[in-house]
Design an enzyme around this catalytic site. Structure first.
Site, PDB file in Angstrom:
ATOM      1  N   CYS A   1       0.944  -1.233   0.036  1.00 43.74           N
ATOM      2  CA  CYS A   1       0.063  -0.073  -0.048  1.00 43.74           C
ATOM      3  C   CYS A   1       0.889   1.137   0.099  1.00 43.74           C
ATOM      4  CB  CYS A   1      -1.031  -0.040   1.254  1.00 43.74           C
ATOM      5  SG  CYS A   1      -0.346   0.376   2.722  1.00 43.74           S
TER       6      CYS A   1
ATOM      7  N   HIS B   1      15.281 -13.576  12.331  1.00 45.21           N
ATOM      8  CA  HIS B   1      15.046 -13.472  13.567  1.00 45.21           C
ATOM      9  C   HIS B   1      13.525 -13.469  13.935  1.00 45.21           C
ATOM     10  CE1 HIS B   1      18.935 -11.180  14.307  1.00 45.21           C
ATOM     11  NE2 HIS B   1      19.016 -12.057  13.466  1.00 45.21           N
TER      12      HIS B   1
END
Length: 143
Positions: free
Chosen positions: A65, A98
Site C-alpha cells: 500500500c 529473527h
C-alpha cells in the site's frame, strides 16, 4: 514450488503487477487483488491473503500500500501472521531470520520498484534462523 499470496490497495497496484511478473515461473503466486488502480479499502484484500497463509494454502505473503502501514496493521490482526513493514532489504532479511515473518508489507509511495523487487527477493530467499529466535517467536502469539 513455493506458494506466495500477494495483495494490495490502489496505491500498491502498479508494484503488485511488477512483482508478480518478476516472480513468474519461480513461485506460484495467488493474487488477492486489487485488480486496478481504482480506490479501494485494503482490508478487503489483506484479510483473504492472510487467511490463505493461516490455512496453509500459501507459505508467505507480500502486501503493498502507499505507506505499508495499513496493510501491515491489518495482517497482524491475524493470530498466525507476522507481517513486517520493510523499506530496505536488510529489514526483510532480519524479519525472516529473527522473527520468522510470513508476510511483508511494502510502502509503494516511499521506495522505487527496483528496491521493492530487491526487498521481495531478500524476503523470499532468507530462511528463519531458529535457535534462540524460536522461543521469542513462540511468545508473540497471545493465544
Amino acid at each position: 514450488m513455493k506458494k506466495i499470496a500477494i495483495a494490495c490497495d490502489h496505491a500498491g497496484f502498479e508494484y503488485k503487477e511488477i512483482i508478480k511478473k518478476h516472480l513468474e515461473g519461480r513461485f506460484e503466486v495467488e493474487d488477492f487483488g486489487t485488480y486496478s488502480p481504482d480506490s479501494v479499502d485494503y482490508p478487503d484484500f489483506v484479510h483473504p491473503a492472510a487467511d490463505s497463509i493461516e490455512q496453509g494454502r500459501n507459505e508467505l505473503g507480500i502486501l503493498i500500500c502507499g505507506s505499508g502501514q495499513g496493510v501491515s496493521i491489518t495482517a497482524n490482526k491475524h493470530q498466525k501472521i507476522r507481517c513486517a513493514l520493510c523499506w530496505m532489504p536488510e529489514l526483510a532479511a532480519l524479519a525472516r531470520q529473527h522473527n520468522n515473518a510470513n508476510m511483508i508489507a511494502l510502502p509503494s509511495r516511499f521506495i522505487g520498484s527496483h528496491l521493492a523487487i530487491d526487498i521481495v527477493d531478500t524476503f523470499l530467499n532468507t530462511p528463519f534462523e531458529g535457535g534462540r529466535h524460536q522461543n521469542r517467536v513462540e511468545k508473540i502469539s497471545t493465544c
